[in-house]
Design a protein around this motif. Structure first.
Motif, PDB file in Angstrom:
ATOM      1  N   GLY A 141      60.741 -70.359  10.872  1.00 31.93           N
ATOM      2  CA  GLY A 141      61.786 -71.321  10.518  1.00 31.93           C
ATOM      3  C   GLY A 141      63.181 -70.751  10.691  1.00 31.93           C
ATOM      4  O   GLY A 141      64.081 -71.406  11.224  1.00 31.93           O
ATOM      5  N   LYS A 142      63.351 -69.513  10.256  1.00 29.36           N
ATOM      6  CA  LYS A 142      64.663 -68.859  10.402  1.00 29.36           C
ATOM      7  C   LYS A 142      65.011 -68.674  11.878  1.00 29.36           C
ATOM      8  O   LYS A 142      66.137 -68.922  12.305  1.00 29.36           O
ATOM      9  N   GLN A 143      64.039 -68.245  12.661  1.00 31.01           N
ATOM     10  CA  GLN A 143      64.278 -68.052  14.098  1.00 31.01           C
ATOM     11  C   GLN A 143      64.578 -69.380  14.787  1.00 31.01           C
ATOM     12  O   GLN A 143      65.413 -69.440  15.692  1.00 31.01           O
ATOM     13  N   GLY A 144      63.927 -70.453  14.362  1.00 32.52           N
ATOM     14  CA  GLY A 144      64.215 -71.773  14.912  1.00 32.52           C
ATOM     15  C   GLY A 144      65.621 -72.232  14.576  1.00 32.52           C
ATOM     16  O   GLY A 144      66.343 -72.755  15.423  1.00 32.52           O
ATOM     17  N   TYR A 145      66.018 -72.001  13.330  1.00 35.05           N
ATOM     18  CA  TYR A 145      67.376 -72.349  12.908  1.00 35.05           C
ATOM     19  C   TYR A 145      68.406 -71.600  13.754  1.00 35.05           C
ATOM     20  O   TYR A 145      69.380 -72.186  14.238  1.00 35.05           O
ATOM     21  N   GLU A 146      68.187 -70.309  13.927  1.00 41.58           N
ATOM     22  CA  GLU A 146      69.124 -69.503  14.723  1.00 41.58           C
ATOM     23  C   GLU A 146      69.185 -69.996  16.172  1.00 41.58           C
ATOM     24  O   GLU A 146      70.255 -70.050  16.773  1.00 41.58           O
ATOM     25  N   ARG A 147      68.046 -70.389  16.723  1.00 42.06           N
ATOM     26  CA  ARG A 147      68.026 -70.898  18.106  1.00 42.06           C
ATOM     27  C   ARG A 147      68.827 -72.187  18.222  1.00 42.06           C
ATOM     28  O   ARG A 147      69.615 -72.348  19.147  1.00 42.06           O
ATOM     29  N   VAL A 148      68.637 -73.107  17.294  1.00 42.88           N
ATOM     30  CA  VAL A 148      69.399 -74.365  17.334  1.00 42.88           C
ATOM     31  C   VAL A 148      70.888 -74.060  17.180  1.00 42.88           C
ATOM     32  O   VAL A 148      71.718 -74.601  17.914  1.00 42.88           O
ATOM     33  N   HIS A 149      71.208 -73.199  16.238  1.00 46.60           N
ATOM     34  CA  HIS A 149      72.614 -72.855  15.999  1.00 46.60           C
ATOM     35  C   HIS A 149      73.244 -72.185  17.212  1.00 46.60           C
ATOM     36  O   HIS A 149      74.394 -72.439  17.552  1.00 46.60           O
ATOM     37  N   ASP A 150      72.472 -71.329  17.896  1.00 45.07           N
ATOM     38  CA  ASP A 150      72.998 -70.586  19.046  1.00 45.07           C
ATOM     39  C   ASP A 150      73.017 -71.394  20.339  1.00 45.07           C
ATOM     40  O   ASP A 150      73.862 -71.159  21.204  1.00 45.07           O
ATOM     41  N   GLN A 151      72.067 -72.325  20.500  1.00 42.80           N
ATOM     42  CA  GLN A 151      71.894 -72.979  21.802  1.00 42.80           C
ATOM     43  C   GLN A 151      72.129 -74.484  21.834  1.00 42.80           C
ATOM     44  O   GLN A 151      72.338 -75.033  22.916  1.00 42.80           O
ATOM     45  N   PHE A 152      72.058 -75.175  20.693  1.00 42.51           N
ATOM     46  CA  PHE A 152      72.008 -76.632  20.744  1.00 42.51           C
ATOM     47  C   PHE A 152      73.008 -77.343  19.846  1.00 42.51           C
ATOM     48  O   PHE A 152      72.767 -78.489  19.458  1.00 42.51           O
ATOM     49  N   THR A 153      74.141 -76.707  19.543  1.00 39.11           N
ATOM     50  CA  THR A 153      75.153 -77.427  18.777  1.00 39.11           C
ATOM     51  C   THR A 153      75.830 -78.442  19.685  1.00 39.11           C
ATOM     52  O   THR A 153      75.767 -78.344  20.918  1.00 39.11           O
ATOM     53  N   VAL A 154      76.478 -79.410  19.083  1.00 37.75           N
ATOM     54  CA  VAL A 154      77.177 -80.443  19.850  1.00 37.75           C
ATOM     55  C   VAL A 154      78.204 -79.801  20.778  1.00 37.75           C
ATOM     56  O   VAL A 154      78.307 -80.172  21.954  1.00 37.75           O
ATOM     57  N   GLU A 155      78.933 -78.821  20.273  1.00 35.14           N
ATOM     58  CA  GLU A 155      79.962 -78.171  21.087  1.00 35.14           C
ATOM     59  C   GLU A 155      79.352 -77.496  22.312  1.00 35.14           C
ATOM     60  O   GLU A 155      79.886 -77.580  23.419  1.00 35.14           O
ATOM     61  N   GLN A 156      78.237 -76.817  22.110  1.00 28.36           N
ATOM     62  CA  GLN A 156      77.586 -76.134  23.239  1.00 28.36           C
ATOM     63  C   GLN A 156      77.058 -77.139  24.255  1.00 28.36           C
ATOM     64  O   GLN A 156      77.161 -76.922  25.458  1.00 28.36           O
ATOM     65  N   MET A 157      76.506 -78.240  23.779  1.00 32.04           N
ATOM     66  CA  MET A 157      75.986 -79.253  24.691  1.00 32.04           C
ATOM     67  C   MET A 157      77.130 -79.891  25.486  1.00 32.04           C
ATOM     68  O   MET A 157      77.019 -80.099  26.693  1.00 32.04           O
ATOM     69  N   VAL A 158      78.244 -80.183  24.819  1.00 31.77           N
ATOM     70  CA  VAL A 158      79.406 -80.760  25.506  1.00 31.77           C
ATOM     71  C   VAL A 158      79.915 -79.787  26.565  1.00 31.77           C
ATOM     72  O   VAL A 158      80.200 -80.175  27.703  1.00 31.77           O
ATOM     73  N   ASN A 159      80.015 -78.515  26.205  1.00 30.28           N
ATOM     74  CA  ASN A 159      80.483 -77.517  27.176  1.00 30.28           C
ATOM     75  C   ASN A 159      79.546 -77.410  28.375  1.00 30.28           C
ATOM     76  O   ASN A 159      79.997 -77.262  29.509  1.00 30.28           O
ATOM     77  N   ARG A 160      78.250 -77.498  28.142  1.00 26.52           N
ATOM     78  CA  ARG A 160      77.301 -77.466  29.266  1.00 26.52           C
ATOM     79  C   ARG A 160      77.490 -78.667  30.183  1.00 26.52           C
ATOM     80  O   ARG A 160      77.458 -78.547  31.407  1.00 26.52           O
ATOM     81  N   TYR A 161      77.679 -79.840  29.589  1.00 26.36           N
ATOM     82  CA  TYR A 161      77.910 -81.033  30.406  1.00 26.36           C
ATOM     83  C   TYR A 161      79.220 -80.918  31.188  1.00 26.36           C
ATOM     84  O   TYR A 161      79.290 -81.293  32.363  1.00 26.36           O
ATOM     85  N   LEU A 162      80.244 -80.395  30.543  1.00 26.72           N
ATOM     86  CA  LEU A 162      81.528 -80.227  31.234  1.00 26.72           C
ATOM     87  C   LEU A 162      81.393 -79.270  32.414  1.00 26.72           C
ATOM     88  O   LEU A 162      81.934 -79.523  33.497  1.00 26.72           O
ATOM     89  N   ARG A 163      80.655 -78.172  32.218  1.00 22.55           N
ATOM     90  CA  ARG A 163      80.428 -77.230  33.326  1.00 22.55           C
ATOM     91  C   ARG A 163      79.627 -77.897  34.448  1.00 22.55           C
ATOM     92  O   ARG A 163      79.915 -77.694  35.627  1.00 22.55           O
ATOM     93  N   LEU A 164      78.624 -78.682  34.075  1.00 24.75           N
ATOM     94  CA  LEU A 164      77.825 -79.388  35.075  1.00 24.75           C
ATOM     95  C   LEU A 164      78.691 -80.357  35.866  1.00 24.75           C
ATOM     96  O   LEU A 164      78.672 -80.353  37.106  1.00 24.75           O
ATOM     97  N   TYR A 165      79.475 -81.185  35.185  1.00 29.72           N
ATOM     98  CA  TYR A 165      80.330 -82.151  35.878  1.00 29.72           C
ATOM     99  C   TYR A 165      81.354 -81.447  36.760  1.00 29.72           C
ATOM    100  O   TYR A 165      81.625 -81.864  37.873  1.00 29.72           O
ATOM    101  N   SER A 166      81.899 -80.347  36.236  1.00 30.74           N
ATOM    102  CA  SER A 166      82.868 -79.587  37.014  1.00 30.74           C
ATOM    103  C   SER A 166      82.226 -79.036  38.287  1.00 30.74           C
ATOM    104  O   SER A 166      82.826 -79.091  39.371  1.00 30.74           O
ATOM    105  N   SER A 167      81.014 -78.532  38.181  1.00 28.86           N
ATOM    106  CA  SER A 167      80.343 -77.980  39.365  1.00 28.86           C
ATOM    107  C   SER A 167      80.034 -79.097  40.359  1.00 28.86           C
ATOM    108  O   SER A 167      80.070 -78.860  41.572  1.00 28.86           O
ATOM    109  N   LEU A 168      79.781 -80.285  39.914  1.00 26.42           N
ATOM    110  CA  LEU A 168      79.513 -81.404  40.825  1.00 26.42           C
ATOM    111  C   LEU A 168      80.775 -81.808  41.580  1.00 26.42           C
ATOM    112  O   LEU A 168      80.718 -82.171  42.754  1.00 26.42           O
ATOM    113  N   PHE A 169      81.914 -81.766  40.894  1.00 23.26           N
ATOM    114  CA  PHE A 169      83.183 -82.117  41.546  1.00 23.26           C
ATOM    115  C   PHE A 169      83.639 -81.050  42.522  1.00 23.26           C
ATOM    116  O   PHE A 169      84.339 -81.335  43.483  1.00 23.26           O
ATOM    117  N   ASP A 170      83.250 -79.789  42.291  1.00 23.02           N
ATOM    118  CA  ASP A 170      83.651 -78.693  43.160  1.00 23.02           C
ATOM    119  C   ASP A 170      82.881 -78.683  44.469  1.00 23.02           C
ATOM    120  O   ASP A 170      83.241 -77.965  45.402  1.00 23.02           O
TER     121      ASP A 170
END
Length: 188
Positions: free
Chosen positions: A158-187
């Protein structure tokens, strides 16, 4: 929440949250509970959701003689208390996109037992944040569920799962991933 459903604090509590539709695999979870209660008679599974299979799931529970071990709750007004009360989150889906309920469970420090399918295997790390089993294999699902009867094992996963969500799946991280993806598509 446990009191509401008559589940003791010492009883192992498994939770599934999903629509009651064929692809969500609740029939497999009900079959798996036979293998769980054979080893832990006080174990309980709450299946929270709504959908076209609600009546047939209730019938399957009754026909399997599991009405003391499995509760089909139907739609509930608030879900957070269920995640907080659960010992293990279980999912038997045949297919998923991004499994939000699994992320929610991990954020609540719940270890996960789920099917080894696309989407889920990107979130759950087998042997670290939970266990992954093949779809439509209730006996393997039951064996994985039984692994979490030990409190220390549940807490570690449970603790390891919490850390994974906190490290990999926060809203900010997901938004940043989408922004990088969109940026790479425009480039291109």
């Amino acid at each position: 929440m446990r009191e509401e459903w008559g589940i003791s604090d010492s009883d192992p509590l498994y939770l599934n949250v999903a629509r009651y539709e064929p692809q969500k695999g609740q029939r497999t979870l009900i079959e798996a509970m036979k293998g769980v209660v054979d080893h832990s008679t006080s174990a309980h599974l709450l299946i929270v959701g709504w959908g076209s299979l609600e009546s047939s799931l209730r019938t399957k529970v009754d026909d399997a003689g599991l009405s003391d071990a499995v509760t089909i709750t139907g739609r509930v007004p608030e879900i957070h208390g269920y995640y907080a009360a659960a010992d293990v989150f279980v999912s038997a889906s045949a297919f998923e996109g991004l499994p939000v309920t699994i992320l929610e469970a991990m954020a609540a420090e719940c270890p996960v037992v789920a099917t080894d399918i696309n989407g889920v295997r990107e979130v759950v790390l087998d042997g670290e944040t939970g266990r992954l089993v093949p779809p439509d294999e209730p006996m393997q699902m039951a064996a994985a569920m039984r692994e979490f009867t030990d409190k220390m094992t549940r807490e570690r996963f449970g603790k390891q799962g919490y850390e994974r969500v906190h490290d990999q799946f926060t809203v900010e991280q997901m938004v940043n991933r989408y922004l990088r993806l969109y940026s790479s598509l425009f480039d291109q």
